[in-house]
Design a protein around this motif. Structure first.
Motif: not given
Length: 295
Positions: A155-156, A173-178, A225-227, A256-265
């Motif tokens: 599973p994913v 994650a849903f796209d990969v699992a599908a 509903e979408k998947y 699958v985990v999320g990242a917060r966004g963009r940055g410098v460090i």
């Protein structure tokens, strides 16, 4: 169907070749996708003096070594499927700079958790963390040998906390699992460190658990509903999120985990959960940053 580009980074290490195998299988599942294999090499201005070895000869050796590693990687990819569309290139620059630039024109970047140095010098652990934190597209870090998605029924697993970051991770994650026709395990945890230890006994843990289950159900409703063909398994627990995801990774094909966004460090935008999962998961890990719609 829109043609997608999946970039795999190589340095000749076994971990890098596992990343190429994973990327080739993923490209195969995304019909019509191009697999682009990239090796970073030293800039011409960084010649290291070697007795009896001129700067020109040194750079020729660097280029030849990179091409040899690309040959091996391409052979591995075509071993997955001879029908894959494969691009290859050795690029001058540091591994981090090359991969971040590649990510601006890619749908996915795949690299090994750790490799080795040498002429190409790619895929050190710090590179994987830095690229995952700052890439312009999702990044998959292949942690374990044998991570082949072709025919893999595992599973994913995806972490869900209700934030915009986890919403984007859910979509990925849903796209990969599908596409793999495998179940999706949605992991949601709660752990209130603000509660004084002596007050824990006064909390109705069953009621809180039921509330958290309802919250997860709400977060998954639109995606289910979408998947509709994706089997959803819910895991709700009073636990630290990182350790629940690491525990679930033992039976998973991808976390699958999320990242917060963009940055410098480098690394600061992954958060403690993403960093812990990257370092301890027992399967490949996808790091997905929020899209503009969910930023």
């Amino acid at each position: 169907m829109i043609k997608q580009r999946i970039v795999a980074a190589v340095d000749g290490s076994d971990r890098a070749l596992e990343a190429v195998r994973w990327a080739a299988c993923e490209a195969l599942s995304r019909r019509g996708s191009t697999l682009r294999i990239v090796a970073a090499r030293m800039a011409e201005s960084t010649h290291v003096p070697v007795e009896g070895f001129s700067a020109v000869e040194y750079q020729r050796a660097v280029l030849a070594d990179a091409e040899d590693r690309l040959d091996v990687a391409e052979s591995v990819a075509r071993g997955i499927s001879p029908d894959l569309t494969v691009e290859r290139e050795s690029r001058e620059g540091s591994a981090r700079a090359v991969l971040l630039d590649e990510s601006t024109r890619a749908d996915l970047v795949v690299l090994g958790h750790r490799g080795h140095g040498g002429f190409v010098g790619l895929l050190l652990g710090s590179v994987a963390v830095s690229v995952a934190a700052h890439a312009s597209c999702p990044v998959v870090v292949v942690r374990q040998p044998g991570s082949d998605v072709s025919g893999d029924r595992a599973p994913v697993v995806v972490g869900v906390d209700g934030s915009p970051t986890s919403e984007t991770a859910l979509g990925f994650a849903f796209d990969v699992a599908a596409r793999r026709h495998v179940p999706l395990v949605a992991v949601h945890t709660w752990f209130d460190l603000a509660v004084e230890p002596e007050l824990v006994a006064m909390i109705d843990l069953d009621a809180v658990l039921e509330q958290e289950r309802e919250l997860l159900a709400q977060r998954l409703a639109g995606w289910s509903e979408k998947y509709p063909n994706v089997e959803i398994r819910r895991h709700v627990a009073r636990d630290q999120p990182a350790w629940s995801l690491v525990e679930q990774s033992g039976d998973a094909g991808l976390v699958v985990v999320g990242a917060r966004g963009r940055g410098v460090i480098a690394g600061t935008l992954l958060g403690s959960v993403s960093q812990a999962v990257l370092h301890h998961a027992k399967c490949p890990v996808a790091v997905v940053r929020p899209t503009p719609d969910h930023a």
